[in-house]
Each structure stands twice: as structure tokens, then as C-alpha cells.
Design a protein around this motif. Sequence first.
Motif, short mmCIF file in Angstrom:
data_model
loop_
_atom_site.label_atom_id
_atom_site.label_comp_id
_atom_site.label_asym_id
_atom_site.label_seq_id
_atom_site.Cartn_x
_atom_site.Cartn_y
_atom_site.Cartn_z
N SER A 291 -36.19 -63.76 6.08
CA SER A 291 -36.92 -62.51 6.24
C SER A 291 -38.36 -62.65 5.77
CB SER A 291 -36.24 -61.39 5.46
OG SER A 291 -34.94 -61.17 5.95
N LEU A 292 -38.54 -63.28 4.63
CA LEU A 292 -39.88 -63.48 4.10
C LEU A 292 -40.71 -64.36 5.04
CD1 LEU A 292 -41.82 -62.94 1.77
CD2 LEU A 292 -40.90 -64.97 0.65
N LEU A 293 -40.10 -65.40 5.56
CA LEU A 293 -40.79 -66.29 6.50
C LEU A 293 -41.21 -65.53 7.76
CD1 LEU A 293 -41.64 -69.21 7.17
CD2 LEU A 293 -39.41 -69.48 8.25
N LEU A 294 -40.33 -64.70 8.29
CA LEU A 294 -40.67 -63.92 9.48
C LEU A 294 -41.79 -62.92 9.19
CD1 LEU A 294 -37.14 -63.24 11.00
CD2 LEU A 294 -38.97 -64.64 11.96
N LEU A 295 -41.76 -62.29 8.03
CA LEU A 295 -42.83 -61.36 7.68
C LEU A 295 -44.17 -62.07 7.57
CD1 LEU A 295 -41.10 -59.07 5.05
CD2 LEU A 295 -42.01 -58.39 7.26
N VAL A 296 -44.19 -63.22 6.92
CA VAL A 296 -45.43 -64.00 6.79
C VAL A 296 -45.92 -64.42 8.17
CG1 VAL A 296 -46.36 -66.18 5.94
CG2 VAL A 296 -44.99 -64.74 4.43
N ALA A 297 -45.02 -64.84 9.04
CA ALA A 297 -45.41 -65.25 10.39
C ALA A 297 -45.99 -64.08 11.17
CB ALA A 297 -44.21 -65.85 11.12
N LEU A 298 -45.37 -62.91 11.08
CA LEU A 298 -45.88 -61.74 11.79
C LEU A 298 -47.25 -61.32 11.29
CD1 LEU A 298 -42.64 -59.59 12.14
CD2 LEU A 298 -43.96 -60.65 13.97
N VAL A 299 -47.44 -61.34 9.99
CA VAL A 299 -48.75 -60.99 9.43
C VAL A 299 -49.79 -62.01 9.88
CG1 VAL A 299 -50.07 -60.82 7.28
CG2 VAL A 299 -47.86 -59.68 7.47
N GLY A 300 -49.45 -63.29 9.83
CA GLY A 300 -50.38 -64.32 10.27
C GLY A 300 -50.75 -64.18 11.73
N LEU A 301 -49.76 -63.95 12.57
CA LEU A 301 -50.04 -63.77 14.00
C LEU A 301 -50.88 -62.52 14.25
CD1 LEU A 301 -46.58 -64.76 15.52
CD2 LEU A 301 -48.73 -66.04 15.69
N SER A 302 -50.61 -61.46 13.52
CA SER A 302 -51.38 -60.23 13.67
C SER A 302 -52.83 -60.44 13.27
CB SER A 302 -50.77 -59.11 12.84
OG SER A 302 -49.49 -58.78 13.31
N LEU A 303 -53.05 -61.15 12.17
CA LEU A 303 -54.42 -61.41 11.72
C LEU A 303 -55.16 -62.29 12.72
CD1 LEU A 303 -53.86 -61.94 7.91
CD2 LEU A 303 -54.98 -60.01 9.03
N ARG A 304 -54.47 -63.31 13.24
CA ARG A 304 -55.10 -64.20 14.23
C ARG A 304 -55.47 -63.42 15.49
NH1 ARG A 304 -51.88 -69.28 16.53
NH2 ARG A 304 -51.23 -67.76 18.06
N ARG A 305 -54.57 -62.58 15.95
CA ARG A 305 -54.83 -61.77 17.15
C ARG A 305 -55.98 -60.79 16.89
NH1 ARG A 305 -55.22 -61.16 22.38
NH2 ARG A 305 -54.64 -59.12 23.11
N SER A 306 -56.01 -60.23 15.70
CA SER A 306 -57.07 -59.29 15.35
C SER A 306 -58.44 -59.96 15.39
CB SER A 306 -56.81 -58.73 13.95
OG SER A 306 -57.88 -57.95 13.51
N ARG A 307 -58.53 -61.18 14.86
CA ARG A 307 -59.80 -61.90 14.90
C ARG A 307 -60.22 -62.21 16.33
NH1 ARG A 307 -57.69 -64.48 10.18
NH2 ARG A 307 -56.81 -66.14 11.45
N LYS A 308 -59.25 -62.56 17.18
CA LYS A 308 -59.56 -62.87 18.57
C LYS A 308 -60.06 -61.62 19.31
CE LYS A 308 -57.48 -64.74 22.77
NZ LYS A 308 -56.27 -65.23 23.40
N VAL A 309 -59.39 -60.52 19.13
CA VAL A 309 -59.78 -59.28 19.80
C VAL A 309 -61.13 -58.80 19.28
CG1 VAL A 309 -59.17 -56.84 20.07
CG2 VAL A 309 -57.43 -58.61 20.38
N ARG A 310 -61.35 -58.95 17.96
CA ARG A 310 -62.64 -58.55 17.39
C ARG A 310 -63.78 -59.37 18.00
NH1 ARG A 310 -64.84 -54.70 13.93
NH2 ARG A 310 -62.72 -54.60 13.15
#
Length: 51
Positions: A18-37
Motif C-alpha cells: 500500500s505504501l509503495l502504491l501511494l508513493v508511486a501515485l504521488v510520484g506519477l501525479s507530480l511528474r504529470r503536473s510538471r509536464k502539464v505546467r
Amino acid sequence: MPELGDYAAEVLSAYAASLLLLVALVGLSLRRSRKVRAQLDAVEARRKDAP
């Protein structure tokens, strides 16, 4: 740490997964956010240059 008895390995592995999945989701969200920005900044820059 609570006493987990016979199921300690299963419970701890579920927590780890669960912790690994949460970290992965946060990381992917941050990466996507930087790309969209960056894309938004590019569009806004083109818009300023247009007459």
C-alpha cells in the motif's frame, strides 16, 4: 508495534504494498503536473507573442 501473531508477514507486506502504491501515485501525479505546467507555460508564451 502491535502484536500481529501468525499473520505478521501478510499484514506487513500489505502495508508495504500500500505504501509503495501511494508513493508511486504521488510520484506519477507530480511528474504529470510538471509536464502539464510546462505545456501551459508554452501555450501562454505563444499567446503573449501573438498580436
